[in-house]
Design an enzyme around this catalytic site. Structure first.
Site, mmCIF file in Angstrom:
data_model
loop_
_atom_site.group_PDB
_atom_site.id
_atom_site.type_symbol
_atom_site.label_atom_id
_atom_site.label_comp_id
_atom_site.label_asym_id
_atom_site.label_seq_id
_atom_site.Cartn_x
_atom_site.Cartn_y
_atom_site.Cartn_z
ATOM 1 N N ASP A 103 25.336 -28.083 29.450
ATOM 2 C CA ASP A 103 25.662 -28.431 28.252
ATOM 3 C C ASP A 103 27.214 -28.412 27.763
ATOM 4 O O ASP A 103 27.805 -27.430 28.359
ATOM 5 C CB ASP A 103 24.686 -27.803 27.071
ATOM 6 C CG ASP A 103 23.264 -28.382 27.137
ATOM 7 O OD1 ASP A 103 23.073 -29.692 27.484
ATOM 8 O OD2 ASP A 103 22.274 -27.562 27.140
ATOM 9 N N HIS A 110 13.906 -34.226 27.873
ATOM 10 C CA HIS A 110 15.121 -33.661 27.820
ATOM 11 C C HIS A 110 15.900 -34.592 26.500
ATOM 12 O O HIS A 110 15.511 -35.652 26.299
ATOM 13 C CB HIS A 110 16.243 -34.157 28.833
ATOM 14 C CG HIS A 110 17.557 -33.831 28.661
ATOM 15 N ND1 HIS A 110 18.663 -34.473 28.390
ATOM 16 C CD2 HIS A 110 18.064 -32.330 29.035
ATOM 17 C CE1 HIS A 110 19.936 -33.667 28.187
ATOM 18 N NE2 HIS A 110 19.482 -32.428 28.608
ATOM 19 N N LYS A 126 16.255 -36.614 41.250
ATOM 20 C CA LYS A 126 16.750 -35.348 41.123
ATOM 21 C C LYS A 126 15.986 -34.741 42.615
ATOM 22 O O LYS A 126 16.550 -33.979 43.382
ATOM 23 C CB LYS A 126 16.412 -34.254 39.944
ATOM 24 C CG LYS A 126 17.364 -33.164 40.087
ATOM 25 C CD LYS A 126 17.506 -32.518 38.780
ATOM 26 C CE LYS A 126 16.883 -32.584 37.434
ATOM 27 N NZ LYS A 126 17.429 -32.026 36.383
ATOM 28 N N GLU A 150 14.550 -14.873 34.669
ATOM 29 C CA GLU A 150 15.856 -15.191 34.321
ATOM 30 C C GLU A 150 16.707 -14.218 33.755
ATOM 31 O O GLU A 150 16.275 -13.527 32.856
ATOM 32 C CB GLU A 150 16.153 -16.683 33.752
ATOM 33 C CG GLU A 150 17.605 -17.066 33.449
ATOM 34 C CD GLU A 150 17.617 -18.179 32.359
ATOM 35 O OE1 GLU A 150 17.632 -19.250 32.615
ATOM 36 O OE2 GLU A 150 17.784 -17.720 31.259
ATOM 37 N N TYR A 183 24.771 -19.405 34.447
ATOM 38 C CA TYR A 183 26.185 -19.880 34.638
ATOM 39 C C TYR A 183 26.628 -20.492 33.658
ATOM 40 O O TYR A 183 26.454 -21.536 33.020
ATOM 41 C CB TYR A 183 26.249 -20.778 35.893
ATOM 42 C CG TYR A 183 27.403 -21.351 36.429
ATOM 43 C CD1 TYR A 183 27.782 -20.729 37.616
ATOM 44 C CD2 TYR A 183 28.135 -22.508 35.956
ATOM 45 C CE1 TYR A 183 28.903 -21.002 38.066
ATOM 46 C CE2 TYR A 183 29.086 -22.910 36.213
ATOM 47 C CZ TYR A 183 29.750 -22.296 37.626
ATOM 48 O OH TYR A 183 30.973 -22.596 38.343
HETATM 49 P P1 FAD Z 1 20.392 -33.844 34.417
HETATM 50 O O1 FAD Z 1 19.427 -33.524 35.153
HETATM 51 O O2 FAD Z 1 21.633 -34.261 35.002
HETATM 52 O O3 FAD Z 1 19.836 -34.559 33.211
HETATM 53 C C1 FAD Z 1 20.659 -34.645 31.879
HETATM 54 C C2 FAD Z 1 20.298 -35.895 31.077
HETATM 55 O O4 FAD Z 1 20.795 -37.028 31.787
HETATM 56 C C3 FAD Z 1 18.538 -36.167 30.970
HETATM 57 O O5 FAD Z 1 18.541 -36.691 29.770
HETATM 58 C C4 FAD Z 1 18.349 -37.088 32.035
HETATM 59 O O6 FAD Z 1 17.238 -37.871 31.942
HETATM 60 C C5 FAD Z 1 19.638 -38.121 32.081
HETATM 61 N N1 FAD Z 1 19.911 -38.549 33.635
HETATM 62 C C6 FAD Z 1 19.789 -37.946 34.504
HETATM 63 N N2 FAD Z 1 20.362 -38.805 35.358
HETATM 64 C C7 FAD Z 1 20.522 -39.989 34.956
HETATM 65 C C8 FAD Z 1 21.296 -41.159 35.376
HETATM 66 N N3 FAD Z 1 21.404 -41.480 36.984
HETATM 67 N N4 FAD Z 1 21.402 -42.121 34.590
HETATM 68 C C9 FAD Z 1 21.251 -42.069 33.171
HETATM 69 N N5 FAD Z 1 20.788 -40.593 32.785
HETATM 70 C C10 FAD Z 1 20.557 -39.756 33.643
HETATM 71 N N6 FAD Z 1 23.092 -24.538 31.032
HETATM 72 C C11 FAD Z 1 23.859 -23.908 31.495
HETATM 73 O O7 FAD Z 1 25.123 -24.112 31.036
HETATM 74 N N7 FAD Z 1 23.950 -22.914 32.320
HETATM 75 C C12 FAD Z 1 22.499 -22.521 32.822
HETATM 76 O O8 FAD Z 1 22.703 -21.612 33.634
HETATM 77 C C13 FAD Z 1 21.583 -23.005 32.398
HETATM 78 N N8 FAD Z 1 20.261 -22.745 32.903
HETATM 79 C C14 FAD Z 1 19.221 -23.588 32.702
HETATM 80 C C15 FAD Z 1 17.981 -23.220 33.405
HETATM 81 C C16 FAD Z 1 16.963 -24.023 33.099
HETATM 82 C C17 FAD Z 1 15.693 -23.607 33.867
HETATM 83 C C18 FAD Z 1 16.939 -24.983 32.414
HETATM 84 C C19 FAD Z 1 15.641 -25.924 32.025
HETATM 85 C C20 FAD Z 1 18.149 -25.425 31.758
HETATM 86 C C21 FAD Z 1 19.314 -24.736 31.975
HETATM 87 N N9 FAD Z 1 20.461 -25.035 31.528
HETATM 88 C C22 FAD Z 1 21.530 -24.445 31.517
HETATM 89 C C23 FAD Z 1 20.553 -26.061 30.346
HETATM 90 C C24 FAD Z 1 21.018 -27.567 31.117
HETATM 91 O O9 FAD Z 1 22.131 -27.543 31.426
HETATM 92 C C25 FAD Z 1 20.879 -28.658 29.943
HETATM 93 O O10 FAD Z 1 19.236 -28.761 29.643
HETATM 94 C C26 FAD Z 1 21.417 -29.861 30.336
HETATM 95 O O11 FAD Z 1 21.569 -30.578 28.945
HETATM 96 C C27 FAD Z 1 20.916 -30.656 31.385
HETATM 97 O O12 FAD Z 1 20.822 -30.115 32.395
HETATM 98 P P2 FAD Z 1 20.187 -30.970 33.860
HETATM 99 O O13 FAD Z 1 20.476 -30.141 34.968
HETATM 100 O O14 FAD Z 1 18.571 -31.061 33.478
HETATM 101 O O15 FAD Z 1 20.749 -32.354 33.614
#
Ligand code: FAD
Length: 281
Positions: free
Chosen positions: A103, A145, A161, A11, A43
Site C-alpha cells: 500500500d 480487496h 496470481k 507473522e 516489509y
Molecule cells: P495485488 O494482488 O496486486 O492486488 C491489488 C489490487 O489490484 C486488488 O484489488 C486486485 O484485485 C487488483 N488487481 C490485481 N491484478 C490486477 C490486474 N492485472 N488488473 C487490474 N487489477 C488487478 N503490505 C506491506 O506493505 N507490507 C507487508 O509486509 C504486507 N504484508 C501483508 C501480508 C498479508 C497476508 C496480506 C493479506 C497483506 C499484506 N500487506 C502488506 C498489505 C498489501 O500490500 C495490501 O493489501 C495491498 O493493498 C494489496 O496487495 P496484494 O499483494 O494483494 O496486491
C-alpha cells in the site's frame, strides 16, 4: 472435517530501530517454542527498511531453524531494489517469499508510488519465479480487496496470481468465519486449489477496532461487537475477551479443515502463546 493437517504459522514485523533487535530476537525465541511451521516477516512498502526484514528472516531461518517467509512489495521498489533483496535473501538461505503489491505509505508522493516497476503482485511473482528458486506466497481477501471492482474481478486476479506462481495464499485478517468458508468455496469453484492460510489477528483492545479493523474494512460479527460494548472500557477484560474470541474463531477453522492458521502475532509472544496453548489440532 479436519484431518489434523492444519498448519500453524505466525507473522512478525521487524523493529524500527537498531537497538530494538535484541527484543525482537527474544520475541522470536518465545514464538519458536510454539513450533510454528513458518514465521513471516513484514516489509515496509517504502522499501527503505528491507534490510531489517532480511535480518529478522535470517534469525528465524538460521538461528531458530524455522522456515522464514520474507515479505516483499512492488511499491517502493525498482527492479534493481528487488534484485538486491533477492541477493540478501539468497545469502541467508531464505527461499520463501510472500510477494505483495503493498500500500502507499502516507509520506509517499504520487510520482514515487507510480514509479514502481511492478504494478501488481502477480507481476512481481512472475519476475521472482524466473529469477530464484523461491517458493512464492500471495495475499488474498475473503471479503474482497478494498480496491477491487467486484468479488468476481478480485477472484480473477487472484487466479492470475496463482497461475504466475503463488503456491500458497494467506488471507487478510477476518473475523467472520462464514465469509472465509464462502470465499474458500468460491476459490475452489474457480479452480484456485492451492492451500489457503487463514490470517487471524486477535483484537484485544477497543482502539484496535477503530484502527486496524476499520482500515482493513473487515466486517465485525455481532458476537464481537457485543464484547466490545461490554468490555471495551476495561483493558484487561477486553484483552481476555479478544483472546477468547480468537481461540474460538481459530478452533472453528481447525474443525472446519482449514489448510493453515496464520496468527498476526503483533510481536506479542505471551498473547500468541495463550491462544496456541488453548487450541486442539
Ligand atoms: P495485488 O494482488 O496486486 O492486488 C491489488 C489490487 O489490484 C486488488 O484489488 C486486485 O484485485 C487488483 N488487481 C490485481 N491484478 C490486477 C490486474 N492485472 N488488473 C487490474 N487489477 C488487478 N503490505 C506491506 O506493505 N507490507 C507487508 O509486509 C504486507 N504484508 C501483508 C501480508 C498479508 C497476508 C496480506 C493479506 C497483506 C499484506 N500487506 C502488506 C498489505 C498489501 O500490500 C495490501 O493489501 C495491498 O493493498 C494489496 O496487495 P496484494 O499483494 O494483494 O496486491
Amino acid at each position: 472435517m479436519n484431518d489434523n493437517k492444519t498448519i500453524l504459522s505466525m507473522e512478525v514485523f521487524p523493529p524500527k530501530k537498531e537497538d530494538e533487535f535484541a527484543n525482537a530476537f527474544a520475541t522470536l525465541d518465545q514464538l519458536a517454542d510454539l513450533h510454528p511451521a513458518f514465521i513471516s516477516v513484514t516489509y515496509g512498502a517504502g522499501g527503505s527498511r528491507s534490510k531489517k526484514t532480511v535480518e529478522i528472516a535470517d534469525y528465524i531461518q538460521n538461528k531458530l531453524g524455522i522456515t522464514a517467509l520474507a515479505h516483499m512489495t512492488c511499491v517502493g521498489n525498482k527492479v534493481s531494489d528487488i534484485d538486491a533483496v533477492c541477493e540478501q535473501l539468497a545469502a541467508a538461505n531464505i527461499t520463501h517469499v510472500l510477494a505483495l503489491r503493498g500500500d502507499r505509505p502516507a509520506d509517499m508522493t504520487d510520482e514515487q508510488y507510480e514509479s514502481r516497476d511492478f504494478v501488481y503482485a502477480s507481476e512481481l511473482i512472475t519476475y521472482l519465479k524466473g529469477k530464484n528458486d523461491f517458493t512464492l506466497y500471495g495475499a488474498c481477501y475473503p471479503e474482497k480487496h478494498f480496491e477491487a471492482m467486484s468479488t468476481r474481478a478480485d477472484l480473477i486476479h487472484l487466479k492470475e496470481k496463482v497461475k504466475a506462481g503463488a503456491s500458497e495464499l494467506i488471507t487478510q485478517l477476518f473475523m467472520d468465519n462464514d465469509a472465509f468458508y464462502e470465499f474458500r468455496e468460491k476459490c475452489l469453484s474457480n479452480g484456485i486449489t492451492v492451500p489457503i492460510h487463514a490470517g487471524i489477528m486477535p483484537i484485544t483492545s477497543a482502539k484496535q477496532v477503530a484502527t486496524t479493523i476499520s482500515l482493513s474494512a473487515t466486517s465485525i460479527p455481532k458476537s464481537f461487537s457485543d464484547l466490545v460494548a461490554r468490555y471495551g472500557e476495561s483493558p484487561e477484560d477486553m484483552r481476555k475477551a479478544g483472546i477468547d474470541f480468537a481461540i474460538r474463531q481459530i478452533q472453528d477453522l481447525i474443525d472446519g479443515g482449514v489448510d493453515g492458521v496464520h496468527i498476526y502475532s503483533m510481536n506479542k509472544p505471551k498473547m500468541t502463546a495463550e491462544i496456541v496453548s488453548a487450541l486442539r489440532f
